[in-house]
Each structure stands twice: as structure tokens, then as C-alpha cells.
Design an enzyme around this catalytic site. Sequence first.
Site, PDB file in Angstrom:
ATOM      1  CB  VAL A  79      -0.936   0.021   1.231  1.00 44.67           C
ATOM      2  CG1 VAL A  79      -1.723   1.324   1.282  1.00 44.67           C
ATOM      3  CG2 VAL A  79      -1.885  -1.171   1.214  1.00 44.67           C
ATOM      4  CB  ALA A 121       4.834   2.706   0.949  1.00 42.77           C
ATOM      5  CE  LYS A 122       5.242  -1.208   8.074  1.00 43.05           C
ATOM      6  NZ  LYS A 122       6.280  -0.434   8.775  1.00 43.05           N
ATOM      7  N   GLY A 123       4.065  -2.880   3.346  1.00 42.53           N
ATOM      8  CA  GLY A 123       3.742  -4.124   2.668  1.00 42.53           C
ATOM      9  C   GLY A 123       3.720  -5.278   3.641  1.00 42.53           C
ATOM     10  CG  ASP A 170       7.337  -3.879   9.956  1.00 40.95           C
ATOM     11  OD1 ASP A 170       6.470  -4.580  10.517  1.00 40.95           O
ATOM     12  OD2 ASP A 170       7.479  -2.672  10.191  1.00 40.95           O
TER      13      ASP A 170
END
Length: 424
Positions: free
Chosen positions: A67, A112-114, A153
Site C-alpha cells: 500500500v 508505504a507498507k507491505g 519489519d
Amino acid sequence: MEKLSYASESSTSPWVTYLRQIDRVAPHLGDLAHWIETLRHPKRALIVDIPLQMDDGTIRHFEGYRVQHNLSRGPGKGGVRYHPDVDLNEVMALSAWMTIKCAALNLPYGGAKGGIRVDPFSLSEGELERLTRRYTSEIGLIIGPQKDIPAPDVGTNGKVMAWMMDTYSMNHGTTITGVVTGKPIHLGGSLGREKATGRGVFITGCEVAKRSGIEIEGAKIALQGFGNVGSEAARLFEKAGARIVAVQDHSATLYNEAGIDLTELTVWQAESKQIAGFPGAQEIAKEEFWTLQMDILIPAALEGQITRERAENLSCKLVLEGANGPTYPEADDVLAERGILVVPDVICNAGGVTVSYFEWVQDMASFFWSEEEINQRMDKIITDAIAHVCDKAEEKNCSLRTSAYIVACERILLARKDRGIYPG
């Protein structure tokens, strides 16, 4: 586009927590509030299917996400999480918090992040590598050193980043080290990156403690999470004279009024893969952790840990959010009413993204700095940022979280306003 409502969603949803935080800052934004809807909508969300051939020859499918919440100030920046509870709601919220975090630190990034919904510890190394490479290929059309830069992460590490960098590079026919950060040093990683987030928790905690008259020497600290972030922050506080009286992770809650020896606990965890059974402390019930006598609480695990009920029982003077989104908005209110200061995640745990920024800059220039230079640069950015947030909180008579959001949202929305909307 219709406003993303949270009326029908769970009040414990991470995305709802973020939306409520945005609602709280809106009255402080003046004319820029005209643009606030941009913060309530992720710019782009990608859901991918990841077929994986297991070691036994069977095929399993995993769901992955990337995202990009907001790119007004630069390329997206944010980690990749491998965890059984990963879902789109969580990844959206984490990407939004990255938007706020990067702006609060004045880094030239968006958020952003995934993630992949998987238990990485249930896979062999070969399965994990194949999963990572397929995921990287699936999201490869939206990531890149000038588009969106992933990082480690929960459940991922430097090795996973090396696989991601290699996969992206192979698909582009040339080595592109700057596509991810948090890589091994010999593959373009940065010195100081692994300890940076915990160091940032320590720096911001000391700065706020000094401003608030809270003594670090002799302070009793309770720590939730004993990974890279929590263990490094605890180590630095211990070195400064504090006592780590409690440590909690998924396996156990440890308590020792005289202080837990972190060196011994680190050795035990490395050998046992958990803190349970550590002989240097008493094991207590999980919920008892929140009722212990403490001066400083460091939640450094997952989001959604400090509920209203737990906030009502806390005895600390200061909460340092090493994790992302550990405190619910209603718990924030309780802590404020009780005079407990909260250093919000978007500033407190921003040391990692700060050194990730340094890594990206070094990769782009192919020129690398010493760890001493990196720590000096990071300390200045973090110290300046928390001082600015504290000053804004005094000016606006608001919490440090609201202040951090004011600082960040002003920068994001000014960029949105001045860039305009294309096509007009």
C-alpha cells in the site's frame, strides 16, 4: 470518492485508529484542512496472490499486500511485514503512519507498507526465499528507488531485503541497491541501521524526560517486546542508569524488582528463541504486566496494546511508543487525563526510517559514511524533530501525538496544495 467511514468497522481496527487520529488534528490545520481528505484515502493498494511450491512438492497460496498511502513529498517508504495476522486494514494503517512519520521527521518521503499473511517461522529458508522472490516480482511494478522503497519489519530482516534487492535487480538487468533499505552492509546497507529504531526511542525518551523533570537514572522501566527495537532501547536506558524491571514477549512476562540483566536475557533468548524460562526473573501473568509499578513503559511489539482498561491501571509517568500504533485513541484520552506523557510512535520509533533514508542516500551516491557520522546525523534529526513537536504542543496546548500530527499534516497538505491536482 466517498469518504472512508469507520462507522461500521471495529473500533479496534488499526485503520480506524489512524482515521480518528486524523479527525483530532483537523481543527488545528486552518486553511490546509481543505485538503485533509487526501489523508483519509490511500493513493494505491495492491493485493497479490503468491503461489509457493513447498519443500514437499505441494503448492500453497499466500496473500500479499503493498500500500502506498501518500506520495506528495517523495517516494513511498515503509517496511514489509511477514506475520499470520497481516491484512489490508493493518497494512493501510501502517502505510498511513509512515506518511505521518516521514513528514514529522521532515524526510523527503511519502508513506508505504507491505506484508504477507504468513508465519515465517513455519517455512524453511528455501521456502522463505521463494516466497520473498515471488512477492517482490508481484509488487515490482510499483516499487523502485524513486517510487517506493521497502525495508524490514516484523518477521523480515536483512537477508529478506537482500533477496528482494536481488530479485528486483535481476528483473531490471542491473544491480539496483537503492530499491530497499535494511540490507546487509556488504550489499549496500548502512552502518547503524539495525540499532537505529531503538536508539531513536532512547533519544526521544531522554529529551521528553528532561523537559518534564523525569529522572532516567534509577527509573523503573517495563518493556513489551524484546526484538531489535525493544532490546536496544532497553540496553541504552540500562546504560544510562535505569532498571529494566519487566520484559514481556509472546512467550512470557518476566519481572524482577531489582532489574533484569539484559546481557544474560539476550544470551538466553538467542539460545531458546524466546524469553520464557529465563532464570534471572520471575514469570508472572500476562495481564499483570500492565499493573506493575514502573516509571517508563516502552511498548515495542505490535499495534493495539494499550486499551482504555490498561491505561487506567498504568502507574508510569511516560510511555515511549517503540511499536507502531500501540495505543488506542480512547486510551490516549485516559493517559492524558491522568497526566501520563506519551511520546507517539511517529516520532519515537522514527530512528529506523531516518537511517533508512541515510542508506538510500548512500546507495544513490555510492558513497558510504562511518557509523559515528550516521549516529551524529540521526541524533540531530531526531532531537530537532522531538524539540519541534514539544514546542508545538506547548503552543497549541495539546498532546505530543496531536502536535506531531499537526507538524506532519501541515507539511504533507502544503505539498498537496502547491502541487495541485492533475489533471486540473
